[in-house]
Design an enzyme around this catalytic site. Structure first.
Site, short mmCIF file in Angstrom:
data_model
loop_
_atom_site.label_atom_id
_atom_site.label_comp_id
_atom_site.label_asym_id
_atom_site.label_seq_id
_atom_site.Cartn_x
_atom_site.Cartn_y
_atom_site.Cartn_z
N GLU B 62 -6.56 30.11 9.62
CA GLU B 62 -7.86 30.60 10.06
C GLU B 62 -9.03 29.93 9.35
O GLU B 62 -10.09 29.71 9.94
CB GLU B 62 -7.94 32.12 9.89
CG GLU B 62 -7.15 32.91 10.94
CD GLU B 62 -5.64 32.91 10.72
OE1 GLU B 62 -5.20 32.46 9.64
OE2 GLU B 62 -4.91 33.34 11.61
N HIS B 131 -3.83 44.68 12.88
CA HIS B 131 -4.27 44.03 14.11
C HIS B 131 -5.55 44.66 14.66
O HIS B 131 -6.30 44.00 15.36
CB HIS B 131 -3.19 44.10 15.19
CG HIS B 131 -2.09 43.11 14.99
ND1 HIS B 131 -1.13 43.25 14.03
CD2 HIS B 131 -1.82 41.93 15.61
CE1 HIS B 131 -0.30 42.23 14.08
NE2 HIS B 131 -0.70 41.40 15.02
C1 LIG Z 1 -3.21 35.57 9.72
C2 LIG Z 1 -2.57 35.72 11.03
N1 LIG Z 1 -2.86 34.86 12.00
C3 LIG Z 1 -2.28 34.97 13.21
C4 LIG Z 1 -1.38 35.98 13.46
C5 LIG Z 1 -0.71 36.12 14.83
N2 LIG Z 1 0.71 35.74 14.67
C6 LIG Z 1 1.67 36.65 14.48
S1 LIG Z 1 3.17 35.94 14.22
C7 LIG Z 1 2.52 34.39 14.41
C8 LIG Z 1 3.41 33.18 14.33
C9 LIG Z 1 4.04 33.11 12.99
O1 LIG Z 1 4.98 32.08 12.97
P1 LIG Z 1 6.01 32.00 11.79
O2 LIG Z 1 5.32 32.14 10.51
O3 LIG Z 1 6.80 30.75 12.01
O4 LIG Z 1 6.94 33.28 11.96
P2 LIG Z 1 7.91 33.63 13.15
O5 LIG Z 1 7.12 34.46 14.10
O6 LIG Z 1 8.40 32.37 13.74
O7 LIG Z 1 9.02 34.41 12.52
C10 LIG Z 1 1.18 34.44 14.65
C11 LIG Z 1 0.32 33.27 14.83
C12 LIG Z 1 -1.12 36.88 12.41
N3 LIG Z 1 -0.31 37.93 12.57
N4 LIG Z 1 -1.70 36.72 11.20
#
Ligand SMILES: Cc1ncc(C[n+]2csc(CCOP(=O)(O)OP(=O)(O)O)c2C)c(N)n1
Ligand SMILES: Cc1ncc(C[n+]2csc(CCOP(=O)(O)OP(=O)(O)O)c2C)c(N)n1
Ligand SMILES: [Mg+2]
Ligand SMILES: [Mg+2]
Lengths: 320, 326, 320, 326
Positions: B62, B131
């Site tokens: 972000e 959220h």
């Molecule tokens: C700070 C933040 N930015 C965006 C999100 C939205 N979001 C939730 S999970 C995710 C992807 C995360 O990917 P990863 O760290 O690889 O975990 P995975 O879901 O693959 O287990 C995003 C962008 C969030 N929850 N928190």
């Protein structure tokens, strides 16, 4: 790669000017009430800003931080307007809104200076993105300290710049201290350049007290960037010869360490090289020095004689 | 007239502005390839239309997203970046508050930062407080930023287009609940000016000032109150900064009674600012003390009955209106 | 290092339980209004949580993220209370305040689950600091995804943990996607483990679909941490077999890629190994499966029969 | 009685609490070895007394500093971490707002987070808006946090000790201008309770509610107004959250007139909340509309005449008082 003679001379000139500028500020800020705010100088680190900026075109952009004076002078900022801004006068490059810490000089493509440690990096990514977006043949150099390399913004910026292959040079000015903290006290990594690996980006270490080496490394990184090969993390190893700011008693910096680095001062080092290789004579060097002296004197005079902004001007420039 | 959810209206605004001005680009997490294949979402289909050069999917970063906007805007581009959910504004807040908002001032007016940060917000999805957390009051407290929170699809389109053409940094907060409510939206290219509230319903007995997701509840309440003979004027603020004091004050002058309604938590919410302004500049019009109908001072809970308890609704407003009229 | 038999069995049990739990949720959350919020599962990734947690003592701590169910079940969280919380019921482990996304189970030393991507890392640093401060013979494991490794918090946390040599294992569950983004679309670095170099910390890559390998790597990292040698970055390579959440149509994940990874499913893989090496019989395996089935059925029954919290309970638990 | 600057009083509080409770530790940038060798600063000498195990100098990493506090507090330690300047709260804000404030709630009350975040704030140093930006209203808008802003050395000592012993996350904001003003401080171990405002001067004609760096101006103005025969009651809020409504409302009941004074920018500042509360619960007491005396809606400029223009002062308050009395 050979460094053109006029560039060598340019570097020496801006280093001498920067030093004179700083030395003058050291004295001025001792006078109660003369210069508001913190006084943060880069005495002993001039080879970095001067070496980097000599390697850039005017159209290239720099984004700099709290220790900006040398960078800005080397990029071509007007010493009068800088000094007046440091004095917080109306004629300063930012009408007194910035003072010494956030000097913005868009005229020479030094549009954003930020004192938030680490904040130069995401902004530089944005600036370099614009260069890529518009297919410009220019690069952005982002200055930051070794301490800034521990901020989260460093990481996000380098990852994004590498991913998009942006034309940006991440210029880590490693002066061995972040505030009162020695390098080893704020990180375990031996060289900041090592961190480039985390982004699959070239990482280069250069002697930051050798202006010619800084110039050459910058040229190479710049060429990579212009060739579409993306960013470089360039670590210039140097030393903060004075305190973090002018009120810092430097009690934590070993006296002999300071001494040893003073002896490695980049200015005589470059001057001697130029004299030895017959690029300049020692009388030319003296001329340079007295020219710098004059410029700084004039800048001080300009600043002193300038008025402060009127109080209500505080309300201007918030919104377009 | 076409009927669009707010997401679609935003999509149309983005599309029109990107077609009009090559300096406009969008960036954020999932703004190109998304986990939603849903045409109700704001950036749906833009990657296909404008390509990966102008629709930039970013890593989960972000601060870098916001910094990208700051740097690119200084260069004269017009970035429209997205922060996925309002609580993650925190992670971008240094770039937005200390940089987007201040660098122009620090430059003495030499530089400008024509950027838009779109933020998805709003409770009601059972996703919980990481959220759902309405932070418009934070942005409103930072001089240098404009803050926009539309409550209808038509306003969203016109306001976003104005925001993109504005030379200042604009925080544009979208309530996700409105993405799915279809409302009429003019087809043509039009701008809704920033800084103008809109009277969504006329009334003579009391005024409710509201914005974003709460407009629906306010209109519903006004309808029901009308059946009891109470005519509530509904002022939709639309932009928090610049604040349209005139519209608020004239409405209060007319009705003499004021309720402020917002979804955000009560204490130090933007409702307090409305209260202060009316107190300072419209005290003499007031026949009764103002009331605030807001979320309680708790994080947004996940469980449906708890979340429902959190979100202010029609009934809360009706009750407040009845009390204030007495 | 040899993996004790009872640990092998334990891992298989928790993997089977996790899978049964997830598969049941897949069906339940299709029923409109049954389960509020997003449904984020770790189908196919169970070897990670189960391998890691089998390598930990109860006193060891885990800090987990949005994809937590497998981690928590493997750490010993009560399936009834988890399921009830996922249903947002009053009997849930967090009284319905959390729902599926932030399940906190301090009873099994899984005290903080956060859905803010990257936020597990600084918190884990703090939790591990407490262990060091009090000279505990325990470690903290911090789970996060490959996407999270691009957040600034990752960088700050790893730097600080390395600097202070904290007893923490940074467990990157690299499932090849962050939301709709493939790994190569969010970073240029080939392996996340490479990033350990930026902090002068060991970085280890392990097959995340091999529970035994995950167990062993965790034991080794744990031993280092207990020996005062600080943190390890442990990257488990695995694959997100389902969408980011259950409403994700997975349109961007190649069908044959999913298929290929389904064939590498960690559960039959461990089961086969245990059967082949005569640690369990195939009828024992069936028993495990029906036991898991029963546990999950019971959890669903418990959740279904539990009441929702009363509305005014929303006001509780904000302050002590 | 000993006379201490606020920095010294904070130092004493830290020292006493660290001596009392081995779970208390401090961390931050330069809290051990500092660029200031100045005994007026809050953490001076603590490294020497408590050693590097309990006085932790951190890298320049605000998110990690705040996360350190969150994680360590969950484990039962009592971290007191420092954010060097208020604008850098942004960088720590995800950890503070989405975690310190919410994780207890998310756990259903199972975990608690007894931590203190000390933040240096205040304009007046010519450092400009990236160092000077008062953001107490942000913290006050986040349920789960307590917010403390002392204005005297004695209060600072007693409030910080209470904050450290409080089982909730406390944001403790220190105005740097007060570090250098010596004031009497009781020697002994005492606690000043959170959530209680303090009437620093009695008066019958109007009330000023203020806190932190503005108390001095308020007291000065009260003195001068008294010479004109106007008796201003000065309510020092001390803690913003929990807010001591009772003290504010009884004062307004007595005087019928209210001014709120704070250094932070006006719009959506915490003064608005005071206005809203008094409007809602003390409307009938009011003989005149409330006034706010605050920083204008601009970033804090560096140049002395501009910065002086920014900071609300005695004269601004006197003028507002005269207007409100008329
Ligand atoms: C700070 C933040 N930015 C965006 C999100 C939205 N979001 C939730 S999970 C995710 C992807 C995360 O990917 P990863 O760290 O690889 O975990 P995975 O879901 O693959 O287990 C995003 C962008 C969030 N929850 N928190
Ligand atoms: C985000 C943030 N945190 C803390 C500070 C206070 N501060 C100013 S300079 C500095 C040290 C920076 O060290 P380094 O990056 O090495 O730069 P140097 O001063 O050595 O040039 C600190 C901690 C700040 N300005 N911004
Ligand atoms: Mg440094
Ligand atoms: Mg992933």
């Amino acid at each position: 790669m050979d460094v053109p003679e006029e560039k060598k001379i340019k570097m020496l000139e801006t280093m001498i000017l920067s030093r004179k500028f700083s030395d003058t500020l050291v004295e001025l800020c001792k006078i109660q009430g003369k210069i508001p705010g913190m006084m943060i100088l880069s005495t002993g680190q001039e080879a970095v800003g001067s070496g980097v900026c000599a390697a850039l075109d005017l159209e290239d952009v720099i984004i700099t931080n709290h220790r900006s004076h040398n960078h800005l002078l080397a990029k071509g900022a007007d010493p009068n307007e800088l000094m007046a801004e440091i004095y917080c006068k109306k004629t300063g490059c930012n009408k007194g809104k910035s003072g010494t810490l956030h000097l913005a000089v868009p005229e020479v493509n030094a549009p954003c200076t930020t004192t938030v440690v680490g904040a130069t990096l995401p902004i530089a990514v944005g600036r370099a993105f614009a260069q890529q977006y518009r297919n410009e043949k220019t690069v952005t150099v982002c200055f930051f300290g070794d301490g800034a390399a521990d901020e989260g913004s460093f990481h996000e910026a380098l990852n994004l710049a590498a991913l998009w292959q942006l034309p940006v040079i991440f210029l880590c000015e490693n002066n061995m201290y972040a505030g009162a903290q020695r390098y080893e006290e704020h990180t375990k990594v031996a060289d900041m350049a090592e961190r480039a690996k985390a982004y699959n980006m070239p990482g280069v270490i250069v002697d930051g007290n050798d202006a010619l080496a800084v110039y050459q490394a910058t040229r190479e990184a710049r060429q990579l960037a212009l060739d579409g090969q993306g960013p470089t993390l360039l670590e210039c190893k140097t030393y903060r010869c004075r305190g973090h700011g002018e009120t810092d008693p430097q009690h934590y910096q070993p006296k002999d360490e300071i001494k040893a680095w003073q002896n490695k001062c980049p200015i005589p080092r470059l001057a001697d090289t130029l004299i030895e290789s017959d690029i300049i004579t020692s009388s030319r060097l003296e001329e340079m020095q007295s020219l710098a002296e004059n410029i700084v004197q004039e800048a001080v005079r300009f600043a002193e004689e300038s008025p402060y902004p009127e109080p209500h001007e505080a309300l201007e420039d918030v919104y377009v | 007239m076409q009927k669009l959810g707010m997401g679609q209206a935003i999509n149309q605004a983005l599309k029109e502005e990107m077609q009009r001005d090559p300096n406009v680009f969008i960036a954020g997490e999932g703004v190109g390839v998304s986990i939603h294949l849903n045409p109700m979402f704001p950036t749906h289909g833009l990657l296909e239309e404008f390509g990966p050069g102008r629709v930039k999917d970013t890593p989960v970063s972000e601060a870098a997203i916001a910094g990208l906007a700051v740097g690119a805007a200084e260069a004269g581009l017009r970035p429209v970046v997205e922060i996925m959910f309002n609580p993650f504004f925190t992670l971008a807040s240094d770039m937005i508050v200390n940089h987007a908002a201040k660098l122009r001032y620090l430059s003495g007016g030499k530089s400008s930062f024509p950027l838009v940060v779109r933020i998805k917000s709003g409770a009601g999805f059972g996703a919980g407080c990481q959220h759902s957390h309405n932070l418009e009051a934070w942005a409103a407290h930072c001089p240098g930023l404009k803050v926009v929170m539309p409550s209808t699809s038509a306003d969203a389109k016109g306001l976003l287009k104005s925001a993109i053409r504005d030379d200042n940094p604009v925080i544009f907060i979208e309530h996700m609940g409105l993405y799915f409510a279809e409302m009429p939206v003019p087809e043509e290219d039009y701008l809704t000016p920033l800084g103008q509230a809109d009277i969504k319903r006329q009334g003579r007995d009391l005024t409710v000032v509201t914005w974003s997701g709460m407009l629906g509840a306010a209109m519903g309440a006004a309808e029901k109150l009308s059946q009891e003979g109470i005519e509530m004027e509904v002022v939709d603020l639309r932009t928090l900064i610049p604040l349209d004091k005139d519209t608020i004050l004239s409405s209060v002058e007319k009705t003499g009674r004021l309720i402020v309604m917002h979804e955000a938590t009560r204490t130090a919410g933007f409702g307090a600012e409305i209260a202060a302004v009316v107190m300072e500049e419209g005290f003499k019009y007031l026949k009764a003390p103002l009331k605030r109908v807001t979320g309680p001072d708790i994080p947004v809970p996940a469980s449906p009955p708890l979340e429902k308890f959190y979100i202010p609704d029609e009934n809360d407003l009706i009750q407040a209106a009845q009390e204030i009229i007495e």
